[in-house]
Design a protein around this motif. Structure first.
Motif, PDB file in Angstrom:
ATOM      1  N   LEU A 152       0.828  -1.204   0.000  1.00 40.52           N
ATOM      2  CA  LEU A 152       0.000   0.000   0.000  1.00 40.52           C
ATOM      3  C   LEU A 152       0.864   1.256   0.000  1.00 40.52           C
ATOM      4  O   LEU A 152       1.777   1.395   0.807  1.00 40.52           O
ATOM      5  CB  LEU A 152      -0.923   0.006   1.219  1.00 40.52           C
ATOM      6  N   GLN A 153       0.554   2.178  -0.915  1.00 39.42           N
ATOM      7  CA  GLN A 153       1.300   3.425  -1.031  1.00 39.42           C
ATOM      8  C   GLN A 153       0.475   4.650  -0.644  1.00 39.42           C
ATOM      9  O   GLN A 153       1.032   5.661  -0.238  1.00 39.42           O
ATOM     10  CB  GLN A 153       1.822   3.601  -2.462  1.00 39.42           C
ATOM     11  N   SER A 154      -0.853   4.552  -0.781  1.00 42.34           N
ATOM     12  CA  SER A 154      -1.721   5.692  -0.487  1.00 42.34           C
ATOM     13  C   SER A 154      -2.915   5.224   0.340  1.00 42.34           C
ATOM     14  O   SER A 154      -3.615   4.284  -0.054  1.00 42.34           O
ATOM     15  CB  SER A 154      -2.198   6.351  -1.786  1.00 42.34           C
ATOM     16  N   LEU A 155      -3.134   5.884   1.480  1.00 43.68           N
ATOM     17  CA  LEU A 155      -4.242   5.531   2.366  1.00 43.68           C
ATOM     18  C   LEU A 155      -5.015   6.789   2.726  1.00 43.68           C
ATOM     19  O   LEU A 155      -4.444   7.773   3.188  1.00 43.68           O
ATOM     20  CB  LEU A 155      -3.717   4.859   3.641  1.00 43.68           C
ATOM     21  N   ALA A 156      -6.337   6.763   2.501  1.00 38.68           N
ATOM     22  CA  ALA A 156      -7.228   7.863   2.875  1.00 38.68           C
ATOM     23  C   ALA A 156      -8.374   7.277   3.682  1.00 38.68           C
ATOM     24  O   ALA A 156      -9.029   6.329   3.237  1.00 38.68           O
ATOM     25  CB  ALA A 156      -7.754   8.595   1.647  1.00 38.68           C
ATOM     26  N   VAL A 157      -8.607   7.824   4.868  1.00 33.88           N
ATOM     27  CA  VAL A 157      -9.661   7.340   5.752  1.00 33.88           C
ATOM     28  C   VAL A 157     -10.658   8.468   5.976  1.00 33.88           C
ATOM     29  O   VAL A 157     -10.287   9.527   6.505  1.00 33.88           O
ATOM     30  CB  VAL A 157      -9.084   6.853   7.097  1.00 33.88           C
ATOM     31  N   GLY A 158     -11.890   8.261   5.586  1.00 37.75           N
ATOM     32  CA  GLY A 158     -12.938   9.262   5.769  1.00 37.75           C
ATOM     33  C   GLY A 158     -13.620   9.117   7.109  1.00 37.75           C
ATOM     34  O   GLY A 158     -14.829   8.946   7.195  1.00 37.75           O
ATOM     35  N   GLY A 159     -12.862   9.191   8.171  1.00 36.80           N
ATOM     36  CA  GLY A 159     -13.351   9.070   9.537  1.00 36.80           C
ATOM     37  C   GLY A 159     -12.174   9.210  10.472  1.00 36.80           C
ATOM     38  O   GLY A 159     -11.019   9.196  10.056  1.00 36.80           O
ATOM     39  N   THR A 160     -12.459   9.352  11.763  1.00 31.11           N
ATOM     40  CA  THR A 160     -11.373   9.564  12.711  1.00 31.11           C
ATOM     41  C   THR A 160     -10.684   8.248  13.053  1.00 31.11           C
ATOM     42  O   THR A 160     -11.307   7.188  13.074  1.00 31.11           O
ATOM     43  CB  THR A 160     -11.904  10.194  14.006  1.00 31.11           C
ATOM     44  N   ASN A 196      -3.953  10.394   4.217  1.00 29.18           N
ATOM     45  CA  ASN A 196      -5.022  11.373   4.351  1.00 29.18           C
ATOM     46  C   ASN A 196      -5.954  10.910   5.470  1.00 29.18           C
ATOM     47  O   ASN A 196      -6.745   9.982   5.279  1.00 29.18           O
ATOM     48  CB  ASN A 196      -5.778  11.511   3.022  1.00 29.18           C
ATOM     49  N   ILE A 197      -5.871  11.554   6.645  1.00 27.88           N
ATOM     50  CA  ILE A 197      -6.601  11.060   7.808  1.00 27.88           C
ATOM     51  C   ILE A 197      -7.080  12.206   8.685  1.00 27.88           C
ATOM     52  O   ILE A 197      -6.634  13.348   8.557  1.00 27.88           O
ATOM     53  CB  ILE A 197      -5.722  10.124   8.674  1.00 27.88           C
ATOM     54  N   THR A 198      -7.998  11.860   9.603  1.00 25.00           N
ATOM     55  CA  THR A 198      -8.415  12.732  10.704  1.00 25.00           C
ATOM     56  C   THR A 198      -8.107  12.009  11.998  1.00 25.00           C
ATOM     57  O   THR A 198      -8.530  10.864  12.176  1.00 25.00           O
ATOM     58  CB  THR A 198      -9.916  13.057  10.621  1.00 25.00           C
ATOM     59  N   VAL A 199      -7.353  12.641  12.883  1.00 19.88           N
ATOM     60  CA  VAL A 199      -6.941  11.985  14.119  1.00 19.88           C
ATOM     61  C   VAL A 199      -7.764  12.497  15.287  1.00 19.88           C
ATOM     62  O   VAL A 199      -8.157  13.663  15.349  1.00 19.88           O
ATOM     63  CB  VAL A 199      -5.439  12.212  14.398  1.00 19.88           C
ATOM     64  N   ASP A 200      -8.039  11.586  16.211  1.00 21.59           N
ATOM     65  CA  ASP A 200      -8.732  11.916  17.457  1.00 21.59           C
ATOM     66  C   ASP A 200      -8.107  11.061  18.547  1.00 21.59           C
ATOM     67  O   ASP A 200      -8.407   9.870  18.672  1.00 21.59           O
ATOM     68  CB  ASP A 200     -10.230  11.640  17.334  1.00 21.59           C
ATOM     69  N   PHE A 201      -7.215  11.675  19.308  1.00 21.32           N
ATOM     70  CA  PHE A 201      -6.477  10.957  20.340  1.00 21.32           C
ATOM     71  C   PHE A 201      -7.046  11.256  21.724  1.00 21.32           C
ATOM     72  O   PHE A 201      -6.313  11.370  22.700  1.00 21.32           O
ATOM     73  CB  PHE A 201      -4.995  11.348  20.307  1.00 21.32           C
ATOM     74  N   THR A 202      -8.376  11.388  21.826  1.00 21.17           N
ATOM     75  CA  THR A 202      -8.977  11.678  23.123  1.00 21.17           C
ATOM     76  C   THR A 202      -8.765  10.550  24.117  1.00 21.17           C
ATOM     77  O   THR A 202      -8.867  10.763  25.328  1.00 21.17           O
ATOM     78  CB  THR A 202     -10.485  11.934  22.970  1.00 21.17           C
TER      79      THR A 202
END
Length: 530
Positions: free
Chosen positions: A217-225, A244-250
């Motif tokens: 895998l060379q490209s990863l996009a996640v449409g969620g946290t 391509n990501i959104t992080v939530d480290f709560t």
């Protein structure tokens, strides 16, 4: 002629020009031409069919070659199903077209195929994958226990986009649902082990751990946290170059020591969204020395120190490699009491250490104050700059008024262009005052011509007489001769000028460009050159 008919590549190239069209009617006509060409002779048949079936819009068009495919209840909104098991002849015909498909999509809408269609045809196909040469697939997954995608996944698949729909956030976080999604992804990835690009939307973070099985895998996009545990897990993927990501480290334990940079060793492009403290923790894990593009979207936090911390961390680690930066900073509406009255260049000052910067985009729902000395700092720091975009709009502060911000003069913009010869697109949330611009002509400048093609100001104030409009166009074009108002190279969000002045300014630009100006035009141009 005979040599041409024996050359598959030449015929394929000719038919390839009919494969794409922006107009729907034209595309339909081209497909009809390809279908007819396939029946002309044997030499045309294979290349015409290869082009015709290479990228079908959806899977429905392919399964329609089976005569037994029908609407379940005869209505337009019902799904398609097979009224009988396809014959061997029909399966062979289906295979002849299916092996040519390289890119397609499937969505569970009013034109959907019932899952039984896939399994029935797959069984009649001897259990083999239905699309053996498929390379790119866009798929809508309704339920975690739906294994229909397994009939299409194969080692030839290189790009997969999965839209997961039909589940609420609460349902997606249930342990059984997470486990089902994990198993679903594991099964798909085991059949498509050579995936290079994966886009997945709607899956809860903890369900994504099977992604680590994709060693290519060379490209990863996640449409969620995604949480910190999953972020650490995917950081071991040595071939990943785009994220391509959104992080939530709560769920982060604040007592956990700072991370050591030992992940994402090959990363080149990062698109990340999240709170600033979480972004800083994410950046601390990345060890790649090849990062050249960063896109960040963040929200102003109560702790201002933590908010500004991630930007110096990024610039200190990748000042020698970063060439493209896009930064979006958002404030709560209305702004928090602890928010500054306005943003200043001090916020972006860490970026001045990235001397290889080619593109910078900054966006915010809060005003940014830029002074002349700030523009000069940019000019000296970014000699290879090609695109600079600053888009902001003022919010109403706690005092009920929008903050007044400093804006750069046109002289500083000229200085920026002089030090950045490759700058061809400039967009600023500032006002271009025609009177101030004309008064600056008397000040000497060493900038004679420049490659600037696009200028964008928030406002233009054309408070000049008709006789001065041509002078204004002459002066601008003596500095930036490649500008073209007719092509919208120079645009403004708001106008403080009569419409007639704008028409005159466009006409002056057109005359300058075409060399058909009013008498004395060239002499006026020469008089303005330094």
């Amino acid at each position: 002629m005979q040599r041409f008919l024996n050359n598959y590549d030449a015929i394929y190239e000719v038919f390839q020009h009919l494969s794409h069209s922006n107009a729907l009617d034209s595309d339909r006509l081209n497909r009809q031409v390809l279908a007819r060409a396939a029946r002309v002779c044997r030499a045309f048949s294979a290349p015409a069919l290869d082009v015709l079936w290479r990228e079908p819009e959806n899977l429905l068009s392919l399964f329609r070659v089976l005569p037994s495919l029908e609407r379940k209840d005869g209505t337009r909104d019902s799904a398609y199903f097979l009224s009988s098991i396809p014959s061997l002849h029909n399966i062979m015909r289906f295979q002849d077209y299916a092996r040519r498909v390289r890119t397609t999509s499937h969505f569970s809408d009013g034109r959907s195929l019932d899952p039984s269609v896939f399994f029935t045809v797959a069984h009649a196909n001897g259990g083999d994958t239905l699309l053996p040469s498929l390379q790119t697939l866009t798929w809508r997954q309704s339920y975690p226990f739906d294994n229909t995608l397994m009939t299409l996944a194969s080692p030839s698949l290189h790009c997969l986009r999965i839209h997961v729909t039909g589940l609420s956030i609460t349902a997606s976080r249930e342990p059984q649902t997470e486990q089902n999604f994990k198993q679903f992804l594991h099964d798909v990835f085991s059949q498509a082990p050579y995936l290079q690009e994966l886009w997945i939307h709607g899956v809860f973070s903890k369900s994504l751990t099977p992604v680590t099985e994709l060693r290519h895998l060379q490209s990863l996009a996640v449409g969620g946290t995604i949480d910190l545990g999953v972020f650490r897990a995917i950081s071991v993927m040595d071939n990943l170059i785009e994220l391509n990501i959104t992080v939530d480290f709560t769920d982060l334990d604040q007592r956990t020591p700072d991370e050591r940079p030992n992940g994402f060793s090959a990363l080149q492009a990062l698109n990340i969204c999240g709170s600033s403290s979480h972004l800083e923790r994410a950046v601390s894990i990345i060890s790649s020395s090849h990062l050249h593009s960063v896109t960040i979207r963040t929200l102003w936090e109560e702790d201002r120190a933590s908010h500004v911390g991630f930007l110096p961390a990024i610039c200190s680690k990748w000042s020698l490699s970063l060439s493209h930066i896009a930064l979006t900073v958002l404030f709560d509406m209305p702004p928090l009491d602890h928010a500054p009255s306005q943003l200043t260049m001090d916020y972006l000052r860490p970026l001045l250490t990235s001397h290889r910067l080619c593109t910078l985009t900054f966006e915010s729902n809060y005003a940014l104050s830029i002074m002349d000395r700030d523009v000069l700092d940019m000019a000296y720091a970014w000699p290879t700059l090609e695109i600079l975009t600053v888009r902001t709009f003022s919010t109403i502060g706690s005092n009920g008024h929008a903050p007044e911000c400093a804006v750069p003069s046109f002289r500083s913009i000229i200085e920026l262009a002089r030090h950045c010869p490759n700058l061809h697109r400039l967009s600023l949330s500032a006002t271009l005052d025609s009177q101030a611009l004309l008064s600056s002509r008397s000040q000497p400048t060493t900038l004679v011509s420049h490659s600037m093609r696009s200028l964008n100001f928030e406002q233009i104030m054309l408070s000049v007489a008709s006789s001065q409009v041509v002078q204004l166009a002459d002066y601008l074009l003596s500095i930036f001769p490649n500008l073209d108002l007719d092509g919208n190279s120079v645009s403004y969000h708001a106008y403080h000028a009569p419409q007639q002045r704008l028409v005159e300014l466009r006409a002056a630009f057109r005359a300058r460009r075409d060399g058909t100006a009013l008498p004395g035009f060239f002499s006026r141009v020469l008089s303005f050159l330094p």
